[in-house]
Each structure stands twice: as structure tokens, then as C-alpha cells.
Write a protein that holds these residues in place. Structure first.
Motif, PDB file in Angstrom:
ATOM      1  N   ARG A  85     -47.488  -8.806 -22.672  1.00 22.57           N
ATOM      2  CA  ARG A  85     -46.115  -8.412 -22.335  1.00 22.57           C
ATOM      3  C   ARG A  85     -45.105  -9.453 -22.829  1.00 22.57           C
ATOM      4  NH1 ARG A  85     -46.362  -5.076 -16.548  1.00 22.57           N
ATOM      5  NH2 ARG A  85     -47.653  -3.378 -17.434  1.00 22.57           N
ATOM      6  N   THR A  86     -45.517 -10.696 -22.822  1.00 17.17           N
ATOM      7  CA  THR A  86     -44.666 -11.735 -23.407  1.00 17.17           C
ATOM      8  C   THR A  86     -44.534 -11.537 -24.918  1.00 17.17           C
ATOM      9  OG1 THR A  86     -45.353 -13.326 -21.712  1.00 17.17           O
ATOM     10  CG2 THR A  86     -44.357 -14.222 -23.719  1.00 17.17           C
ATOM     11  N   TRP A  89     -41.950  -8.810 -25.712  1.00 21.65           N
ATOM     12  CA  TRP A  89     -40.539  -9.234 -25.667  1.00 21.65           C
ATOM     13  C   TRP A  89     -40.189 -10.167 -26.823  1.00 21.65           C
ATOM     14  CZ3 TRP A  89     -37.177  -6.786 -22.731  1.00 21.65           C
ATOM     15  CH2 TRP A  89     -37.623  -6.125 -21.583  1.00 21.65           C
ATOM     16  N   LEU A  93     -38.733  -6.963 -29.419  1.00 21.02           N
ATOM     17  CA  LEU A  93     -37.321  -6.804 -29.064  1.00 21.02           C
ATOM     18  C   LEU A  93     -36.353  -7.395 -30.096  1.00 21.02           C
ATOM     19  CD1 LEU A  93     -35.740  -5.451 -26.824  1.00 21.02           C
ATOM     20  CD2 LEU A  93     -35.556  -7.677 -25.695  1.00 21.02           C
ATOM     21  N   VAL A 194     -41.631  -2.455 -27.088  1.00 21.77           N
ATOM     22  CA  VAL A 194     -41.860  -3.083 -25.780  1.00 21.77           C
ATOM     23  C   VAL A 194     -42.519  -2.085 -24.829  1.00 21.77           C
ATOM     24  CG1 VAL A 194     -40.744  -4.113 -23.758  1.00 21.77           C
ATOM     25  CG2 VAL A 194     -39.942  -4.692 -26.065  1.00 21.77           C
ATOM     26  N   TYR A 198     -46.219  -2.165 -22.830  1.00 26.37           N
ATOM     27  CA  TYR A 198     -46.288  -2.065 -21.375  1.00 26.37           C
ATOM     28  C   TYR A 198     -47.238  -0.937 -20.967  1.00 26.37           C
ATOM     29  CZ  TYR A 198     -42.989  -5.542 -19.664  1.00 26.37           C
ATOM     30  OH  TYR A 198     -42.393  -6.734 -19.305  1.00 26.37           O
TER      31      TYR A 198
END
Length: 380
Positions: A85-86, A89, A93, A194, A198
Motif C-alpha cells: 500500500r505504501t 501511494w 499516485l 492505488v 488496495y
């Protein structure tokens, strides 16, 4: 939600993982459909240099040379969900920054640093893949039973390809209407990137992950490389296969950028035409995949590789001779060259045979002491 007949045969854990895996692959299909025209956008809309275009393509390939180190790093990560998840981003993103690019070629040419920003953003994007891809199989093999793995994976992959083909066509059409529509598309892709990760990381990770002894990443990587070298030395059929793919890789990486430049500089194709050629060979590959999949199960993989290498040589040949035989016709706004119809045919064979390597479990040779090292191989 799903009407597939096999879905009721899955246990609750598999059903949940399948739903989340499907969402991930559908979103990635949208992203890949846009990225299919990325190199052409860079030279046609942004007028990037040939030299810079080479870097843009290489980013998606060269970074995988670090997988030995990354795999050793991943073995030491206790919370892979947080890591991925890091990564989402940090690497996905930032593509939203393309929204602030100028909306005209004149401004881009006055401020050439936008070319380097574009390259930097995609270097960061492709860097994320070397963390993501190793974790996909890690997740799925712990949530799908072995007997269902191939079936479930094939369904979501097929859906991924269908979405990718549709998006590539629509995106190409939009780019013909406005060469700078990408500045609005990429922020959407950033958000989808993103969301897709997820969805992937909502699939349960194994509770008891094996943590390797911390002997040092470099020491472990050196040990892994040493094992690879020993396999190549002792396993002659495997060595023949890998050497063939190494030279194929050189040819592919050299030719793919040149073909993109040829489509732009020599043939002056529009976006819809490039999208047509990309989609046509992919559709043919999907049709041919079952046939070549069965064939691979019957013959020596080294002999099967002749289809892959030979078809690549043929599609490059037919692109090359288009310069001397430029006869073509138009359907709507798509320019179709007669020689490039043969390019589509042989590229479709190439793509179909290449994808077979990733799904086959036929051994290249058998090593009874370490079968896991010799009974598998993947497409480059």
C-alpha cells in the motif's frame, strides 16, 4: 454477483480472493490499456527524442534485473500489506502530476524539462512493479487451491485482456481528437493504480509467514546467484533454453522501440491506427493461445521456442519491408498496410507462444534433487 458455474464449487476463502483478484485485474486492464500507447504518446504528443524514448521503454524491463535483491528483501518483510500500500501511494499516485503539464506542443518545446519529468514519473511507476509482481503469486498460491489455481487465474487474465483491448482502442480514438488528452487521463490512472493495489492487498496474507534468517541481503543474493549459475552449468537443456531466451530478449528490446519510431516517423500513423495494430495481434494471440498451449505440452520446449523466435523474426521482417511496399487502404480513420497484416499475424503467433511459457508446467529437464528449479519457466 458472479454467474460462473465453477464459482459455487469454490470454498468461501477462494470466492472472496477471486472477487478481489478480479477487481485488481480489471483495474489493471484499464491501466495497461492506457500504457499500451505510452511510448507513442511520448514521441507524437510530447515530441520526445529517440534517445529518451529508449529510456522510457527500458524502464519497464531493466528494473527487473534487481529482482534477486528485491526477493531477498521481501523475504524479510513482516507486513507485506503495508509495504504494497505504501508502494501504491509512492509509485502510482505521482502520475497525477501530469495534469499540470502544458496543453500545447509549443509550451512543451519551450520547457523541455517536462520530458524528464515524464520519464521520472514512469521510472517511479515501473519501480513499483518489482515489489508488486513477486507478491501476486505469493498471495494467490495461499488463497487458491492448487486444482483451481490455473482455472481462476485464466479467467481473470482473460477479463484483464478484454478490458485492456477496449481501453486501448478508446484511448487511441480520444488521442486523435486531442493529442493532449493524456493530461486528463493519467490522473485517473493514478487513482486507479492505488485502488487496484488496495483491492489486491485486501486478499488475506498468510498468517504465519516464513521469515528467513537475517544473514544479510547481499549475502543471500550472492547465494541465489550462485545457485542459478550451478543450475545453468549442470542442466544442459535448461542452459540451451535460457541462452535462446537471452538472445531473444536482446532482439525484442532493440526492435520494439525502433518499430514505435517507424510507425511515427516513416508511416506517420495516427493513434487509432497504432491502437488497431496493438489490439489486432493481441486478439489473435488470445485465439491462438489454447492451440499453442496444447502443443507445448506435447513437444520439447526448446523446439517449441522456435515458433517464438521465428515468428518474432518474421513480424520484424514485415515491418521492415513496409518501407518498400507501402500499399495501404483506410477503414474509417485507420490506415491498414497490406504488409502489416502479416505483421499482425506473426506478432499474434509470437505473443501467443510467449504467453504459453508462463502457464505451462512441462519440465525443461528433470533434476530429482531440486525439481522446483528445473520444472518451471516463465515468459520473458
Amino acid at each position: 454477483m458472479f454467474q460462473f458455474s465453477f464459482f459455487t464449487e469454490l470454498n468461501p476463502s477462494e470466492q472472496s480472493a477471486f472477487r478481489k483478484h478480479l477487481v485488481y485485474m480489471l483495474l489493471e486492464g484499464v491501466i495497461l490499456g492506457v500504457l499500451a500507447l505510452n511510448e507513442f504518446v511520448f514521441i507524437k504528443s510530447l515530441h520526445g527524442s529517440n534517445y529518451q524514448l529508449g529510456f522510457l521503454f527500458q524502464f519497464s524491463m531493466v528494473l527487473f534485473t534487481f529482482l534477486v535483491l528485491i526477493n531477498e528483501f521481501l523475504k524479510r518483510v513482516r507486513n507485506r500489506k503495508k509495504l504494497l500500500r505504501t508502494v501504491a501511494w509512492v509509485t502510482r499516485l505521482p502520475l497525477a502530476l501530469i495534469f499540470f503539464f502544458p496543453h500545447s506542443l509549443q509550451e512543451i518545446q519551450m520547457k523541455p524539462y517536462f520530458h524528464f519529468i515524464f520519464l521520472g514519473l514512469f521510472l517511479l511507476y515501473f519501480l513499483g512493479n518489482i515489489f508488486i509482481y513477486p507478491n501476486i503469486n505469493f498471495l494467490l498460491k495461499n488463497n487458491y487451491r492448487h486444482k483451481n489455481f490455473g482455472k481462476l487465474y485464466s479467467y481473470v487474465t482473460s477479463m484483464n485482456k478484454v478490458v485492456m483491448l477496449v481501453i486501448t482502442f478508446v484511448y487511441g480514438w480520444l488521442l486523435d481528437l486531442d493529442n493532449f488528452v493524456f493530461i486528463y487521463v493519467f490522473p485517473v490512472i493514478a487513482v486507479l493504480g492505488v485502488l487496484s493495489l488496495y483491492s489486491l492487498t485486501s486478499i488475506p496474507f498468510p498468517k504465519n509467514q516464513i521469515i528467513v534468517e537475517k544473514s544479510g541481503i547481499l549475502v543471500s543474493a550472492k547465494k541465489s546467484i550462485s545457485e542459478m549459475v550451478n543450475i545453468l552449468k549442470s542442466n544442459v537443456p535448461y542452459r540451451h533454453f535460457e541462452l535462446g531466451f537471452m538472445f531473444y530478449g536482446f532482439s525484442f528490446m532493440i526492435s520494439v522501440t525502433i518499430i514505435t519510431l517507424f510507425f511515427y516517423d516513416a508511416l506517420n500513423l495516427n493513434y487509432s491506427s497504432v491502437a488497431f495494430y496493438r489490439n489486432a495481434y493481441n486478439i489473435l494471440a488470445i485465439v491462438l493461445l489454447p492451440f499453442f498451449g496444447k502443443l507445448l505440452g506435447k513437444i520439447d520446449p526448446r523446439k517449441f521456442a522456435a515458433f517464438t523466435f521465428g515468428s518474432m523474426g518474421m513480424y520484424i521482417f514485415f515491418v521492415m519491408i513496409t518501407n518498400w511496399f507501402p500499399a495501404n487502404f483506410k477503414v474509417f480513420d485507420i490506415t491498414i498496410y497490406y504488409t502489416l497484416l502479416f505483421y499482425i499475424f506473426f506478432h499474434g503467433i509470437f505473443a501467443a507462444t510467449c504467453r504459453c511459457y508462463g502457464t505451462s508446467d512441462r519440465p525443461i529437464s528433470v533434476n530429482p534433487t531440486k525439481p522446483e528449479l528445473t520444472n518451471r519457466y516463465t515468459c520473458r
